[in-house]
Scaffold this active site. Structure first.
Site, PDB file in Angstrom:
ATOM      1  N   CYS A   1       0.836  -1.200   0.000  1.00 34.17           N
ATOM      2  CA  CYS A   1       0.000   0.000   0.000  1.00 34.17           C
ATOM      3  C   CYS A   1       0.877   1.259   0.000  1.00 34.17           C
ATOM      4  CB  CYS A   1      -0.989  -0.026   1.169  1.00 34.17           C
ATOM      5  SG  CYS A   1      -2.368   1.135   0.944  1.00 34.17           S
TER       6      CYS A   1
ATOM      7  N   HIS B   1      -3.828  -4.944   0.566  1.00 37.29           N
ATOM      8  CA  HIS B   1      -3.305  -5.437   1.845  1.00 37.29           C
ATOM      9  C   HIS B   1      -3.382  -6.970   1.866  1.00 37.29           C
ATOM     10  CE1 HIS B   1      -2.709  -1.703   4.123  1.00 37.29           C
ATOM     11  NE2 HIS B   1      -3.688  -1.227   3.364  1.00 37.29           N
TER      12      HIS B   1
ATOM     13  N   GLU C   1      -2.166  -8.947   3.956  1.00 39.81           N
ATOM     14  CA  GLU C   1      -2.126  -9.474   5.321  1.00 39.81           C
ATOM     15  C   GLU C   1      -3.495  -9.617   5.963  1.00 39.81           C
ATOM     16  OE1 GLU C   1      -1.636  -4.945   5.764  1.00 39.81           O
ATOM     17  OE2 GLU C   1      -1.165  -6.511   4.311  1.00 39.81           O
TER      18      GLU C   1
END
Length: 511
Positions: A79, A169, A171
Site C-alpha cells: 500500500c 493489503h 495481510e
C-alpha cells in the site's frame, strides 16, 4: 542464527497483521519504526514496507531510502510502501477519483514468482485514497483491478535484489490469497527456510536463558495467566528451582482460582509459593469506588506484598516477567515521527521498585504464539486456553466499592457463567467472558416474596488480540438458561442482563 524479516512501520493499523502473517509462515520477523536505523546483518533476509494513513505527496511524508535497501535485500512495499517505492523511482502517485476501500478483484497480467499458485482473478482488500497512476521506467505491471491501473508491480533488472509492490493489503483476512502472496515473497524471493517453530523457539530460548541467568536466582510474580505461566516454565527449564515464583491471592480472583492455579503449578513442577493476602487487599480497597483508585490500591499493595516475600529469598538477582511482543512494539504516531512505547502490563511497577535485571523470554511473541509454545511445553490445556483476565481482577468488575461480600456474590455468578460456557462448548468460541456486578438493585419476585437485589451483566466478546472486539452472539436459549441458573442459585442477584456493546466505542472491561 535465526532468519529474520524486518517490517518497517509507517503507522498502518494493519502492521501487526503483517507480522502475524509472516510468523504464521514460520518465519521470524520484527516491527520497527520506519525512521529507526538497522543493520544489514547476515540473519536479515528481506524488508517489508507497511501501509500508512499518510499520503506520499504530503509535506514531511514518511520516507525511507528504498534504493539503498534493495541494494542489500529483497523489498516488498505494501500500500503506502508500494506508493513510496513508485514515487522514489520516478513514478506518478496521485489522488484517486474516489477513495478505494474494501473488496476488489485482483486480475493477474503476467506470470511471476510473487503470484505463484494465485488465481488469475483473486479477491483482495483495498484501503487507500492515493493510487499509482504511472509506473517508473524499468518497472513491470503484475496485476490490476477494475478500478486501479496498478495493483502489483516489480522492478526489472539484475543490478539489485528483487523489488515488489502491492497496492492492496495481503495481510488481512479479506485478501483471500494474500498469505500465499506473502509466503511467495518470504520463501521464493527471500529464501527463508520457514524453520521458526515453537519447538525451535523453546530450544533457542532455554539456551539463551541459561547464558543470561548463569548461576543466579530469578524471582517472578505469577498470575495464573497464560503469559506468566509459559514464561515461568521456560525459565524453569533453564534453571530449575532457582526460579522462585510468588502467586498472591489479592481477594479478587475467581472462585477457587487460588487453589486450582497452585495445584496446576505443582503438576508442572514449578517452585511457587502461594500468599493469602485477601484481607489486606479488602482493607486497602475499603471506601474506594473510583476505578483508577482501585487499580492503584491493588497495584501498590501487590508491590508491598511481593517485596516482603522476595526479601525472604537470599541472593535473587533477576526478575522474571511474562512481557509479550505487543507490549514492547514501538508504535509510530500518525501525526509525526514521535514514537510511543507501550507500557508493560504484566507486573506494573515491580522493575522500578526492585532494581533487578529483567528476564523476559516471551518478549518476541504474540499471544497466539505464546499459546502454541505453551502447548509444546506440555502445559495443561485448561491453563493455556484460559481467557485473558485483568490484573485488578474482579475489583474492576464490581462497579463501586469492593467488599468481601460483593466479591463472593460475583464469584458465584461468574463461576456459573464460565462453567456453563464450557459445558455448552461455547468457551473456546469466545475470546474473553466474565460477569460484572452492577451498583444497581431492582425489584423482583421469587415465589410469593418480593426481592430487592443486585443486577449482574454478562460480557462475552470475540477478538484476536483485544485491540478491537465484537460482542459474542451467544444463543438466546443459552442466555436464558444461564440467567435462570444465576438467579436461582445466587442469593442476592435477581436480574441478569447481557452486554451487546462492541469495542470501539465501548471497552471490554467496564472499568
Amino acid at each position: 542464527m535465526t532468519e529474520k524479516i524486518l517490517i518497517l512501520d509507517f503507522g498502518s493499523q494493519y502492521t501487526q497483521l503483517i507480522a502475524r502473517a509472516v510468523r504464521e509462515a514460520n518465519v521470524y520477523c520484527e516491527i520497527i519504526p520506519y525512521h529507526k536505523p538497522f543493520v544489514y546483518d547476515p540473519s536479515l533476509k528481506g524488508v517489508i514496507l507497511s501501509g500508512s494513513p499518510c499520503s506520499v505527496n504530503e509535506d514531511n511524508a514518511p520516507d525511507v531510502n528504498v534504493q539503498e535497501m534493495v541494494s542489500h535485500l529483497p523489498v516488498l512495499g505494501i500500500c503506502y510502501g508500494a506508493q513510496l517505492t513508485a514515487k522514489r523511482y520516478g513514478g506518478l502517485v496521485a489522488k484517486s477519483n474516489k477513495r478505494e476501500y474494501g473488496r476488489a478483484m485482483l486480475q493477474r497480467k503476467m506470470e511471476d514468482v510473487l503470484l505463484n499458485d494465485v488465481s488469475a482473478t483473486s479477491q483482495v482488500w483495498m484501503s487507500h485514497s492515493d493510487t499509482i497512476k504511472e509506473l517508473p521506467e524499468g518497472f513491470e505491471l503484475l496485476a490490476d483491478t477494475e478500478s486501479i491501473p496498478v495493483a502489483a508491480f516489480k522492478k526489472n533488472g539484475a543490478d539489485t535484489f528483487p523489488l515488489y509492490g502491492v497496492q492492496f493489503h495481503p495481510e488481512v483476512y479479506h485478501s483471500k490469497e494474500g498469505k500465499k502472496i506473502l509466503s511467495n515473497f518470504l520463501v521464493n524471493i527471500c529464501g527463508c527456510a520457514q524453520d521458526w517453530t515453537p519447538a525451535h523457539f523453546i530450544t533457542d530460548t532455554v539456551e539463551q536463558l541459561k547464558q543470561q541467568i548463569g548461576d543466579r536466582k530469578v524471582i517472578m510474580a505469577l498470575s495464573g495467566g497464560v503469559d506468566s505461566t509459559v514464561a515461568a516454565t521456560l525459565i524453569h527449564r533453564a534453571i530449575g528451582n532457582r526460579l522462585f515464583g510468588i502467586f498472591v491471592d489479592n481477594g479478587v480472583l475467581r472462585k477457587h482460582e487460588f487453589e486450582n492455579v497452585l495445584k496446576t503449578y505443582d503438576q508442572i513442577g514449578l517452585n511457587v509459593t502461594g500468599i493469602d493476602a485477601k484481607e489486606r487487599f479488602y482493607t486497602a480497597l475499603a471506601g474506594k469506588d473510583d476505578p483508577e483508585a482501585k487499580r492503584k490500591a491493588i497495584g501498590s499493595l501487590f508491590i508491598d506484598v511481593f517485596q516482603e516475600e522476595s526479601k525472604k529469598i537470599e541472593g535473587v538477582g533477576l526478575l522474571g516477567q511474562g512481557t509479550i511482543y505487543p507490549d514492547v512494539i514501538e508504535s509510530v504516531s500518525v501525526h509525526g515521527p514521535s514514537v510511543t512505547i507501550k507500557s508493560h502490563h504484566n507486573v506494573g511497577g515491580l522493575p522500578d521498585h526492585l532494581h533487578l535485571e529483567l528476564v523476559e523470554p516471551l518478549r518476541s511473541l504474540f499471544k497466539d504464539e505464546v499459546r502454541k509454545v505453551g502447548r509444546e511445553l506440555g502445559i495443561p490445556a485448561e491453563m493455556i486456553d484460559r481467557h485473558p483476565f485483568p490484573g485488578p481482577g474482579l475489583a474492576i468488575r464490581i462497579l463501586g466499592e469492593v467488599t468481601a461480600e460483593k466479591v463472593q456474590l460475583l464469584q458465584e455468578a461468574d463461576h456459573l457463567y464460565i462453567q456453563s460456557l464450557k459445558d455448552n462448548n461455547l468457551y473456546a468460541t469466545v475470546w474473553q467472558a466474565g460477569a460484572i456486578l452492577l451498583p444497581v438493585k431492582s425489584v423482583g419476585v421469587m415465589g410469593d416474596e418480593r426481592t430487592y437485589e443486585f443486577t449482574v451483566a454478562l460480557r462475552a466478546v470475540t477478538s484476536v488480540d483485544g485491540m478491537t472486539a465484537d460482542w459474542a452472539h451467544l444463543p438466546y436459549e443459552y442466555l436464558a438458561d444461564v440467567s435462570n441458573s444465576i438467579i436461582n442459585n445466587v442469593r442476592g442477584i435477581n436480574r441478569v442482563v447481557y452486554d451487546i456493546s462492541s469495542k470501539p466505542p465501548a471497552t471490554i472491561e467496564w472499568e
